[in-house]
Design a protein around this motif. Structure first.
Motif, mmCIF file in Angstrom:
data_model
loop_
_atom_site.group_PDB
_atom_site.id
_atom_site.type_symbol
_atom_site.label_atom_id
_atom_site.label_comp_id
_atom_site.label_asym_id
_atom_site.label_seq_id
_atom_site.Cartn_x
_atom_site.Cartn_y
_atom_site.Cartn_z
ATOM 1 N N ALA A 30 0.814 -1.211 0.000
ATOM 2 C CA ALA A 30 0.000 0.000 0.000
ATOM 3 C C ALA A 30 0.851 1.266 0.000
ATOM 4 N N MET A 31 2.097 1.160 0.435
ATOM 5 C CA MET A 31 2.947 2.332 0.508
ATOM 6 C C MET A 31 3.705 2.581 -0.784
ATOM 7 N N ALA A 32 3.680 1.636 -1.707
ATOM 8 C CA ALA A 32 4.394 1.803 -2.970
ATOM 9 C C ALA A 32 3.416 2.179 -4.071
ATOM 10 N N SER A 33 3.906 2.814 -5.110
ATOM 11 C CA SER A 33 3.040 3.198 -6.219
ATOM 12 C C SER A 33 2.542 1.964 -6.948
ATOM 13 N N LEU A 34 1.260 1.989 -7.290
ATOM 14 C CA LEU A 34 0.678 0.908 -8.073
ATOM 15 C C LEU A 34 0.978 1.147 -9.544
ATOM 16 N N SER A 35 1.228 0.085 -10.275
ATOM 17 C CA SER A 35 1.395 0.233 -11.711
ATOM 18 C C SER A 35 0.040 0.512 -12.341
ATOM 19 N N PRO A 36 -0.007 1.187 -13.487
ATOM 20 C CA PRO A 36 -1.281 1.540 -14.110
ATOM 21 C C PRO A 36 -2.178 0.344 -14.381
ATOM 22 N N ASN A 37 -1.609 -0.828 -14.582
ATOM 23 C CA ASN A 37 -2.408 -2.002 -14.929
ATOM 24 C C ASN A 37 -2.723 -2.902 -13.728
ATOM 25 N N GLN A 153 2.356 11.123 9.054
ATOM 26 C CA GLN A 153 3.532 10.377 9.480
ATOM 27 C C GLN A 153 3.629 8.992 8.859
ATOM 28 N N THR A 154 2.553 8.491 8.296
ATOM 29 C CA THR A 154 2.630 7.199 7.610
ATOM 30 C C THR A 154 2.720 7.351 6.098
ATOM 31 N N GLY A 155 2.266 8.493 5.564
ATOM 32 C CA GLY A 155 2.241 8.677 4.115
ATOM 33 C C GLY A 155 1.118 7.927 3.427
ATOM 34 N N CYS A 156 0.155 7.428 4.177
ATOM 35 C CA CYS A 156 -0.959 6.700 3.569
ATOM 36 C C CYS A 156 -1.885 7.653 2.817
ATOM 37 N N VAL A 157 -2.490 7.151 1.773
ATOM 38 C CA VAL A 157 -3.530 7.883 1.063
ATOM 39 C C VAL A 157 -4.826 7.708 1.841
ATOM 40 N N PHE A 158 -5.558 8.807 2.032
ATOM 41 C CA PHE A 158 -6.780 8.757 2.837
ATOM 42 C C PHE A 158 -7.863 9.556 2.128
ATOM 43 N N GLN A 159 -8.919 8.878 1.739
ATOM 44 C CA GLN A 159 -10.051 9.534 1.090
ATOM 45 C C GLN A 159 -11.266 9.502 2.006
ATOM 46 N N LEU A 386 -9.874 7.688 -5.860
ATOM 47 C CA LEU A 386 -9.081 6.991 -4.844
ATOM 48 C C LEU A 386 -7.985 6.156 -5.481
ATOM 49 N N ILE A 387 -8.331 5.385 -6.500
ATOM 50 C CA ILE A 387 -7.328 4.531 -7.148
ATOM 51 C C ILE A 387 -6.238 5.377 -7.794
ATOM 52 N N GLU A 388 -6.626 6.476 -8.443
ATOM 53 C CA GLU A 388 -5.635 7.382 -9.038
ATOM 54 C C GLU A 388 -4.673 7.901 -7.968
ATOM 55 N N SER A 389 -5.218 8.234 -6.809
ATOM 56 C CA SER A 389 -4.384 8.756 -5.725
ATOM 57 C C SER A 389 -3.454 7.688 -5.165
ATOM 58 N N MET A 390 -3.925 6.453 -5.103
ATOM 59 C CA MET A 390 -3.069 5.372 -4.638
ATOM 60 C C MET A 390 -1.895 5.163 -5.586
ATOM 61 N N ARG A 391 -2.102 5.375 -6.877
ATOM 62 C CA ARG A 391 -1.014 5.227 -7.847
ATOM 63 C C ARG A 391 -0.034 6.392 -7.779
ATOM 64 N N GLU A 394 -0.510 10.840 -4.100
ATOM 65 C CA GLU A 394 -0.991 12.162 -3.712
ATOM 66 C C GLU A 394 -2.360 12.009 -3.058
ATOM 67 N N GLN A 395 -2.703 12.918 -2.183
ATOM 68 C CA GLN A 395 -3.989 12.815 -1.496
ATOM 69 C C GLN A 395 -5.140 13.115 -2.460
ATOM 70 N N PRO A 396 -6.280 12.445 -2.301
ATOM 71 C CA PRO A 396 -7.423 12.661 -3.186
ATOM 72 C C PRO A 396 -8.082 14.012 -2.948
ATOM 73 N N VAL A 397 -9.038 14.350 -3.813
ATOM 74 C CA VAL A 397 -9.696 15.648 -3.694
ATOM 75 C C VAL A 397 -10.524 15.728 -2.418
ATOM 76 N N SER A 398 -11.080 14.616 -1.958
ATOM 77 C CA SER A 398 -11.797 14.572 -0.676
ATOM 78 C C SER A 398 -10.799 14.220 0.417
ATOM 79 N N ASP A 399 -10.027 15.193 0.825
ATOM 80 C CA ASP A 399 -8.905 14.950 1.726
ATOM 81 C C ASP A 399 -9.308 15.108 3.184
ATOM 82 N N VAL A 400 -8.452 14.651 4.054
ATOM 83 C CA VAL A 400 -8.712 14.672 5.489
ATOM 84 C C VAL A 400 -8.735 16.090 6.043
ATOM 85 N N TRP A 401 -7.806 16.932 5.625
ATOM 86 C CA TRP A 401 -7.636 18.245 6.242
ATOM 87 C C TRP A 401 -8.836 19.158 5.969
#
Length: 454
Positions: A30-37, A153-159, A386-391, A394-401
């Motif tokens: 989950a911490m590494a970039s996903l390949s497009p496929n 601090q974890t760098g996780c993507v959060f939507q 969400l999937i785009e952000s996981m790849r 970067e954080q998604p448009v519906s971000d935590v902050w």
């Protein structure tokens, strides 16, 4: 819990205590970039109603390896439905922690009642999972700050599940663009009409439904008996009691949610904040103009424990930056009215209307106006974003902050109604000003055995 996760969590807590800002967990899938496929592997925690909705919507982008729910009937039904949807039956668990221990799962989707959100979300990120969590994200303002810290601090993507930022034909993005383009002049007032709630009759203690682990459902909340009346809810959320302290009715109890103010307010106040440029700031004051509570309150707490307790009707006035007045009301047509020195318009999930909208026929917004608001190509699908952000990581448009800034308004509003007085707020320090009693409602205690595992 596996040893590596335990070590990571201990290190994380040590980093918090030391004020560390650079601590990162060792990267997993989950911490590494996903390949497009590559199709990511997901799990959903909490399956009734919205839990199934987000699962079946996301099946086109991801494979679901596991589902979890404390109600065995709900779990089995959704295991079968997911198998039909994706051609493979996921594993089922009552205890969500079994999901977090699995290294093959990239992300979790959380659709439990609100009082469970923060615990599961934090533990999921510490286990290296990206997270989608339903709105309203938190039960208190303190929980929002904790989630932000763990995301950083974890760098996780959060939507967050504020889908008005992505779906509904992008009309809410158009609304934000109209305001930012000055099409109504200087904004003076924004009214968010979000509907009210229905007070319950007295609800007796009842047998816990077969298959439901009631203690686990309560989780961090205080131990109380299950209550329900026999009348069944019709329509969405059906096949459950109309009046209870569980199931669909959990939103009517402050112990588990923030009522209609937090539920629909999480959507409309989010859009209002976005349009006003207040997604990284907040109000200076929240004033309860009028409200109706279904039970008597004393020192901010309901004196009855056998009836729902959130406000049924309300009107709040929120002092926003630049002198803008934000009204949050249970009255009127559901939606948002933006009013400025040069016009006004109304937007909801079915329409966007008003002269500034009509004027677009002859004076359209500049090319790229929506993309500028959105921060890139506009996605019309929340799961895809969400999937785009996981790849991209970067954080998604519906971000935590930004979501937490909206939620702080709503949390303060509920505190103001519980105590029956105006609340002043410092948007920089993110704390209540000069009211020690009100400040005690910014956090909550959890039962020891359901405290966040850090």
């Amino acid at each position: 819990m596996v040893v590596t996760q335990a070590i990571a969590r201990r290190n994380f807590v040590a980093g918090l205590a030391a004020g560390a800002t650079g601590l990162m967990l060792a990267p997993g899938r989950a911490m590494a970039s996903l390949s497009p496929n590559e199709r990511p592997v997901f799990a959903t925690i909490g399956l009734r109603n919205q839990g199934w909705e987000i699962t079946q919507k996301t099946c086109q982008f991801a494979d679901f390896a596991a589902l979890a729910d404390v109600d065995s009937n709900v779990l089995e039904a959704n295991l079968d439905r997911t198998a039909e949807r994706q051609g493979k039956k996921p594993d089922g668990y009552k205890d969500y922690r079994r999901i977090l221990d699995r290294k093959d799962i990239d992300a979790v989707m959380i659709a439990t009642p609100d009082h469970w959100h923060t615990k599961i979300a934090v533990e999921a990120m510490l286990a290296g999972k990206d997270v989608y969590c339903e709105k309203p994200l938190t039960l208190t303002a303190a929980e929002g700050k904790l989630i932000e810290k763990v995301v950083e601090q974890t760098g996780c993507v959060f939507q967050v599940g504020t889908m008005q930022r992505t779906e509904f034909d992008a009309r809410f993005i158009q609304a934000v663009a109209l305001v930012k383009a000055g099409r109504i002049g200087d904004v003076k007032k924004v009214t968010c009409s979000i509907g009210g709630a229905t007070a319950s009759p007295k609800i007796p203690v009842a047998p816990v439904p077969e298959g439901l682990d009631w203690d686990f459902w309560l989780g961090p909340a205080a131990e109380v008996p299950y209550r329900a009346l026999p009348e069944i809810r019709q329509g969405y959320g059906g096949n459950v009691p109309l009046f209870s302290n569980c199931h669909y009715a959990f939103r009517d109890w402050f112990e588990y949610s923030g009522g209609q103010l937090a539920d629909w307010g999480a959507h409309h106040v989010d859009i209002a904040n976005w349009a006003l440029g207040a997604a990284d700031t907040g109000p200076s004051k929240v004033t309860p103009i009028s409200y109706e509570m279904p039970v008597e309150y004393r020192d901010g707490y309901p004196v009855a424990n056998d009836q729902s307790n959130v406000p049924t009707k309300f009107e709040l006035r929120v002092a926003m930056p630049e002198g803008v007045e934000l009204i949050i009301t249970s009255e009127g047509a559901n939606g948002i009215m933006f009013e400025g020195t040069e016009g006004r318009f109304f937007v909801n999930r079915g329409k966007i209307v008003g002269k500034p909208v009509e004027d677009l026929a002859d004076n359209p917004l500049p090319d790229g106006a929506l993309e500028k608001v959105y921060g890139g190509p506009v996605s019309r699908n929340h799961s895809a974003n969400l999937i785009e952000s996981m790849r991209s990581r970067e954080q998604p448009v519906s971000d935590v902050w930004s979501h937490n800034r909206a939620m702080e308004i709503l949390h303060i509003g509920n505190i103001a109604m519980r105590l029956g007085r105006e609340i002043e707020w410092d948007p920089t320090k993110r704390e209540i000003v000069g009211d020690e009693q009100a400040s005690t409602f910014l956090a909550r205690e959890s039962r020891d055995k359901y405290a966040i595992d850090m």
